[in-house]
Motif scaffolding. Structure first.
Motif, PDB file in Angstrom:
ATOM      1  N   ALA A  96     -14.879 -55.000  66.912  1.00 28.85           N
ATOM      2  CA  ALA A  96     -15.394 -55.704  65.745  1.00 28.85           C
ATOM      3  C   ALA A  96     -16.882 -56.018  65.888  1.00 28.85           C
ATOM      4  CB  ALA A  96     -14.603 -57.001  65.528  1.00 28.85           C
ATOM      5  N   VAL A  97     -17.269 -56.431  67.086  1.00 26.69           N
ATOM      6  CA  VAL A  97     -18.678 -56.748  67.347  1.00 26.69           C
ATOM      7  C   VAL A  97     -19.530 -55.488  67.299  1.00 26.69           C
ATOM      8  CG1 VAL A  97     -20.281 -57.539  69.133  1.00 26.69           C
ATOM      9  CG2 VAL A  97     -18.214 -58.860  68.641  1.00 26.69           C
TER      10      VAL A  97
ATOM     11  N   HIS B  24     -13.128 -63.461  63.186  1.00 26.13           N
ATOM     12  CA  HIS B  24     -12.078 -62.811  62.404  1.00 26.13           C
ATOM     13  C   HIS B  24     -11.206 -61.918  63.293  1.00 26.13           C
ATOM     14  CE1 HIS B  24     -12.880 -64.052  58.282  1.00 26.13           C
ATOM     15  NE2 HIS B  24     -14.170 -63.952  58.521  1.00 26.13           N
ATOM     16  N   ALA B  25     -11.817 -61.272  64.269  1.00 27.20           N
ATOM     17  CA  ALA B  25     -11.051 -60.396  65.167  1.00 27.20           C
ATOM     18  C   ALA B  25     -10.045 -61.202  65.986  1.00 27.20           C
ATOM     19  CB  ALA B  25     -12.002 -59.635  66.083  1.00 27.20           C
TER      20      ALA B  25
ATOM     21  N   ALA C 174     -17.745 -61.691  62.939  1.00 23.94           N
ATOM     22  CA  ALA C 174     -16.793 -60.598  63.187  1.00 23.94           C
ATOM     23  C   ALA C 174     -15.871 -60.945  64.349  1.00 23.94           C
ATOM     24  CB  ALA C 174     -17.553 -59.307  63.475  1.00 23.94           C
TER      25      ALA C 174
ATOM     26  N   GLU D 219     -23.683 -62.174  62.149  1.00 23.25           N
ATOM     27  CA  GLU D 219     -22.662 -61.225  61.706  1.00 23.25           C
ATOM     28  C   GLU D 219     -21.728 -60.837  62.850  1.00 23.25           C
ATOM     29  OE1 GLU D 219     -25.865 -61.465  58.927  1.00 23.25           O
ATOM     30  OE2 GLU D 219     -25.923 -60.985  61.078  1.00 23.25           O
ATOM     31  N   MET D 220     -22.279 -60.695  64.043  1.00 24.31           N
ATOM     32  CA  MET D 220     -21.448 -60.369  65.200  1.00 24.31           C
ATOM     33  C   MET D 220     -20.516 -61.519  65.543  1.00 24.31           C
ATOM     34  SD  MET D 220     -24.601 -58.624  67.285  1.00 24.31           S
ATOM     35  CE  MET D 220     -23.821 -58.419  68.876  1.00 24.31           C
TER      36      MET D 220
ATOM     37  N   ASP E  59     -18.911 -52.734  65.691  1.00 26.31           N
ATOM     38  CA  ASP E  59     -18.987 -52.296  64.297  1.00 26.31           C
ATOM     39  C   ASP E  59     -20.008 -53.113  63.523  1.00 26.31           C
ATOM     40  OD1 ASP E  59     -17.065 -50.399  64.770  1.00 26.31           O
ATOM     41  OD2 ASP E  59     -15.416 -51.516  63.836  1.00 26.31           O
ATOM     42  N   ALA E  60     -20.065 -54.418  63.835  1.00 24.92           N
ATOM     43  CA  ALA E  60     -21.037 -55.293  63.161  1.00 24.92           C
ATOM     44  C   ALA E  60     -22.457 -54.907  63.538  1.00 24.92           C
ATOM     45  CB  ALA E  60     -20.773 -56.748  63.519  1.00 24.92           C
TER      46      ALA E  60
ATOM     47  N   GLU F 208     -23.253 -51.705  61.614  1.00 22.12           N
ATOM     48  CA  GLU F 208     -23.447 -52.013  60.196  1.00 22.12           C
ATOM     49  C   GLU F 208     -24.786 -52.691  59.944  1.00 22.12           C
ATOM     50  OE1 GLU F 208     -21.244 -54.608  56.688  1.00 22.12           O
ATOM     51  OE2 GLU F 208     -20.091 -53.916  58.413  1.00 22.12           O
TER      52      GLU F 208
END
Length: 383
Positions: free
Chosen positions: A376-377, A344-345, A341, A337-338, A379-380, A383
């Motif tokens: 982004a990382v 996409h970032a 992310a 997931e990281m 936040d991942a 989450e």
């Protein structure tokens, strides 16, 4: 003066690219008493009771070890630990310059997998993360896997996952430019070593489409008697059409070519056989096909690893921000997931209205990237 001679002279002049700077100003007896003896005993006692306090009371919260055995350095191959030091210093300089992450080069004088794993495990308490670098396949797979099992900090092999993340970022934007559909792509990856397999796994996780892996013997298939254990594992998730043959056969009607292999392997005829092909020719310093030749043959988008062409696909867009985010969020591992992310970032750094065939990936020198990736990382992780 060519770039190699200039690099040699500048390295000789600088005597290396990194240094240790004290964050503590020690000019008085009180400074000495507070930062060293006897005052330093108190943070030691606190950490002894609660090891997590090391992140608050020492530099562990921002310190990464960049570790190699010198077995697969850049395009130079197995040059050993001493000769690999300039590359590891350079990596550390990039960590600091782009993300203000402190990194320390460690070059191990062994290629024994057990010794490497044990050594890194034993020093891991001093660091917030481990960046494995330039370790040859297939040992790099086992080293990373085993370290993840025994260490409680992020372990990241940049040659594998950093390459995969930035390739995916570039591909996200390339399909927007070409109008191709996510999930329906026919993708050929040439080079089925550490980077090629990591790219394949990452693109599959992101659901780009069907992957066909190739190596020096051609398409990776069940009929190939030369497969490594890592390549055999990939048979379950790649080459869904069960193709056989050579690279030129794999490229017929393919949407994407990703090369992490050797120079001049792709011909204009191969490009012409593709479906409005996206070409990422990442062999360095000479790519699998030169951009002008690929474009003349009909490629829609071309990226390389070089700074003298458009669309430079470079790992420096990944590892500084990824570690900055992982350290900030106190991650204990780098997850899929990281990594997704981060892809996409990086892709988001170019607004859709600015995308073009020669502008699908942000410049590696853009220092805003690390902050965007880090957020982004982190936040991942949360989450």
């Amino acid at each position: 003066m060519d770039i190699y001679q200039k690099a040699l002279e500048l390295h000789k002049e600088a005597h290396g690219k990194i240094e240790v700077i004290s964050r503590a100003k020690i000019t008085t007896k009180e400074d000495l008493a507070v930062y060293y003896s006897p005052g330093v005993a108190e943070p030691c006692r606190v950490i002894e009771k609660d090891p997590e306090q090391a992140y608050q009371l020492t530099r562990k919260n921002n310190l990464v070890a960049v570790i190699t055995d010198g077995s697969a350095v850049l395009g130079l191959g197995d040059i050993g630990p001493a000769a690999s030091m300039p590359v590891m210093e350079g990596k550390c300089a990039l960590f600091k310059e782009f993300a203000d992450v402190d990194a320390f080069p460690i070059c191990l004088d062994t290629q024994d997998t057990d010794e490497i794993v044990r050594t890194i495990q034993l020093i891991s308490k001093s660091f917030g993360g481990i960046n494995l670098e330039d370790i040859s396949a297939p040992r790099c797979f086992e080293i990373e896997r085993r370290l993840k099992e025994v260490c409680d900090i992020p372990i990241f092999h940049d040659d594998q996952h950093g390459t995969a993340i930035v390739v995916a970022a570039a591909l996200l934007n390339a399909i927007k430019v070409t109008g191709k559909s996510m999930g329906d792509l026919q993708i050929v990856i040439n080079g089925a070593g550490a980077a090629g397999i990591a790219i394949a796994k990452h693109l599959i996780k992101m659901n780009f489409g069907n992957i066909t892996l190739c190596d020096i013997n051609g398409i990776i298939s069940a009929e190939d008697p030369h497969l490594t254990s890592a390549q055999k594992e990939m048979l379950a998730v790649t080459n869904q059409d069960e193709k056989t043959g050579l690279l030129k056969d794999a490229l017929i009607d393919a949407d994407v070519f990703i090369g992490v292999s050797r120079p001049n392997l792709v011909t204009p005829e191969m490009v012409q056989s593709m479906n409005n092909g996206i070409i990422f020719a990442l062999a360095n310093p000479v790519p699998e096909i030169m951009p002008d030749i690929a474009l003349e043959a009909g490629a829609s988008v071309v990226g390389t690893g070089r700074s003298d062409f458009s669309n430079q696909i470079n790992n420096v867009l990944v590892f500084p921000g990824l570690f900055k985010g992982a350290l900030a969020a106190r991650a204990t591992a780098i997850t899929n997931e990281m990594k997704i992310a981060a892809s996409h970032a990086i892709a988001s750094m170019i607004p859709d209205e600015e995308l073009a065939s020669d502008n699908i990936i942000v410049s590696p020198l853009n220092k805003e990237v690390a902050g965007v990736v880090a957020k982004a990382v982190a936040d991942a992780v949360v989450e």
